[in-house]
Scaffold this active site. Sequence first.
Site, PDB file in Angstrom:
ATOM      1  N   GLU A 171     -35.739  16.440  31.640  1.00  0.00           N
ATOM      2  CA  GLU A 171     -37.188  15.660  32.162  1.00  0.00           C
ATOM      3  C   GLU A 171     -38.427  16.713  32.019  1.00  0.00           C
ATOM      4  O   GLU A 171     -39.180  16.770  32.769  1.00  0.00           O
ATOM      5  CB  GLU A 171     -36.920  14.906  33.403  1.00  0.00           C
ATOM      6  CG  GLU A 171     -35.949  13.451  32.498  1.00  0.00           C
ATOM      7  CD  GLU A 171     -36.220  12.465  32.343  1.00  0.00           C
ATOM      8  OE1 GLU A 171     -37.212  11.872  32.838  1.00  0.00           O
ATOM      9  OE2 GLU A 171     -35.607  11.425  31.726  1.00  0.00           O
ATOM     10  N   HIS A 245     -36.826  12.753  40.291  1.00  0.00           N
ATOM     11  CA  HIS A 245     -36.910  13.453  39.531  1.00  0.00           C
ATOM     12  C   HIS A 245     -36.440  15.300  40.625  1.00  0.00           C
ATOM     13  O   HIS A 245     -37.444  14.461  42.164  1.00  0.00           O
ATOM     14  CB  HIS A 245     -38.007  14.465  38.850  1.00  0.00           C
ATOM     15  CG  HIS A 245     -37.921  13.622  37.810  1.00  0.00           C
ATOM     16  ND1 HIS A 245     -39.310  12.835  36.960  1.00  0.00           N
ATOM     17  CD2 HIS A 245     -37.215  13.297  36.652  1.00  0.00           C
ATOM     18  CE1 HIS A 245     -39.393  12.210  36.098  1.00  0.00           C
ATOM     19  NE2 HIS A 245     -38.044  13.140  35.704  1.00  0.00           N
ATOM     20  N   CYS A 367     -46.470  15.273  39.685  1.00  0.00           N
ATOM     21  CA  CYS A 367     -46.216  14.998  38.550  1.00  0.00           C
ATOM     22  C   CYS A 367     -47.291  15.035  37.090  1.00  0.00           C
ATOM     23  O   CYS A 367     -46.534  15.409  36.298  1.00  0.00           O
ATOM     24  CB  CYS A 367     -46.227  13.584  38.460  1.00  0.00           C
ATOM     25  SG  CYS A 367     -44.720  13.001  39.702  1.00  0.00           S
TER      26      CYS A 367
HETATM   27  O1  SUG Z   1     -40.591   8.835  34.325  1.00  0.00           O
HETATM   28  N1  SUG Z   1     -42.832   6.117  35.785  1.00  0.00           N
HETATM   29  C1  SUG Z   1     -42.783   7.692  34.753  1.00  0.00           C
HETATM   30  C2  SUG Z   1     -43.559   8.199  36.032  1.00  0.00           C
HETATM   31  C3  SUG Z   1     -42.173  10.276  36.296  1.00  0.00           C
HETATM   32  C4  SUG Z   1     -43.111  10.947  37.060  1.00  0.00           C
HETATM   33  N2  SUG Z   1     -43.340  12.021  37.346  1.00  0.00           N
HETATM   34  C5  SUG Z   1     -42.956  13.290  38.069  1.00  0.00           C
HETATM   35  N3  SUG Z   1     -41.946  12.988  39.151  1.00  0.00           N
HETATM   36  N4  SUG Z   1     -42.730  14.054  37.618  1.00  0.00           N
HETATM   37  C6  SUG Z   1     -41.091   7.920  35.287  1.00  0.00           C
HETATM   38  O2  SUG Z   1     -40.747   7.748  35.733  1.00  0.00           O
HETATM   39  C7  SUG Z   1     -42.846   4.577  35.346  1.00  0.00           C
HETATM   40  C8  SUG Z   1     -43.745   2.841  33.234  1.00  0.00           C
HETATM   41  C9  SUG Z   1     -44.009   1.572  33.876  1.00  0.00           C
HETATM   42  O3  SUG Z   1     -43.140   1.360  34.432  1.00  0.00           O
HETATM   43  O4  SUG Z   1     -45.129   1.157  33.598  1.00  0.00           O
HETATM   44  C10 SUG Z   1     -42.792   5.558  34.155  1.00  0.00           C
HETATM   45  O5  SUG Z   1     -42.662   5.629  33.699  1.00  0.00           O
END
Ligand code: SUG
Length: 442
Positions: A171, A245, A367
């Site tokens: 990731e 994460h 993020c």
């Molecule tokens: O991968 N949310 C992302 C958020 C990523 C955050 N990134 C870090 N923490 N670096 C994920 O979970 C939600 C999309 C939705 O539900 O429509 C989503 O993909």
Amino acid sequence: MNAREVNFDALVGPTHNYAGLAYGNIASQKNKDAPSNPRQAALEGLAKMKFLADLGVPQAVLPPQLRPDLATLRTLGFTGCDAQVLDKTAKVDPTLLAAVSSSSAMWAANAATLSPSPDTADHQLHISPANLISQFHRSIEPQTTAAILRAIFPAALHHPPLPSQSRWSDEGAANHTRLCQNHSSPGLEIFVYGRDETATAAPKIYPARQTADASRALARRHQLNPDRTCFLQQNPAAIDAGVFHNDVAAVGNQNVFLCHAQAYLDQPRALAEIRTKFAALSPSPLHIFEIPDEELTLTQAVETYLFNSQIVTLPDGTMSLIAPAECEHHAQARAVIGRLLAAGTPLQSAHFLSVRQSMRNGGGPACLRLRVVLTDAELAATHPGVFLNDALYARLVAWINKHYREELRAADLADVKLFDECRAALDDLTGIIGLPRLYDFQ
Ligand code: SUG
């Protein structure tokens, strides 16, 4: 060799919506089917970039990806003209349509893992796009991500994503932190994983997204020195509390490291390894802030995203905490920040910024950005059109206001007019940033 860190923030895409796609990401699940405001989301992200640029912190943009991803729908057997493909998918599998419509590439911290040239044996900047295989809607990002990174960093060493198999689930930089005395000297690269095939500790409720094998493979291919590399396992209980994460429970910058006291398995050992390895590469003191449950619980950490703040170095050498607005009126988060600022370390100021549209999908300030350490020569070789200055900022505000809708619901994703709008927006953007043939459709 002089080097500095540049934050590359992804522009939020015009299909930003809330589809509840990310199991284990509590905000994503809680806001499923809420109407979104893509225009506000993109303007919030851009305002954060402008704020940092105005502080004197180097800032650049990454373009979004084309969504809905009709190429994936066609691969999955949906045929006809664009409108028919969208219509059929909406009828047969609306969840699939939501997945291929997600603007999830906006969370640039997941785009790739980068090891800067001061850290690598061959003194090259190594870039590995993340395979993001743990969530289908994110697994369709890497190919375009790789093309974008190649276009922006033509002189870097680009690796392919790791194999698309659960053992190598990766990731990106959300599970990677670099500590250093200054960016020009070798740093300590900390890789954090949630799952190790050889260990028994694993979360019971939510999936662990990053594997130890993926982290080890990244360090190996990036030619990192084992004396300047750490591999830490996330505390499974933290993953089960919604820390999907590492960057939801920790953030570091130069010689400052902030983490929750429950972030890692065997945390005393993990922090001792960081201290020992850092001491061997830097004479400057390492400031570790470990925040115990009594000050902020893991649940509160996930609610406020305090650890998803950015810590940035300002031109005067002091550091600033760029915290989500959610922390500002939260008594415990506020108190923690007060304590950090009073500790007499380089971290001396804090700012609260709203990225609320992104936060509702579990994406805070950290993020949204990919950190890239560049030497003078690497900076000179980077595509110039992506660096944020007042002129680019003004053009991007106008571009967002022209192309982005102010409300989006699940039903809108099947509208071929939305797809056409997205394509027109990206076409326009590539002109603005000077990369005219960036996407497959161009
Ligand atoms: O991968 N949310 C992302 C958020 C990523 C955050 N990134 C870090 N923490 N670096 C994920 O979970 C939600 C999309 C939705 O539900 O429509 C989503 O993909």
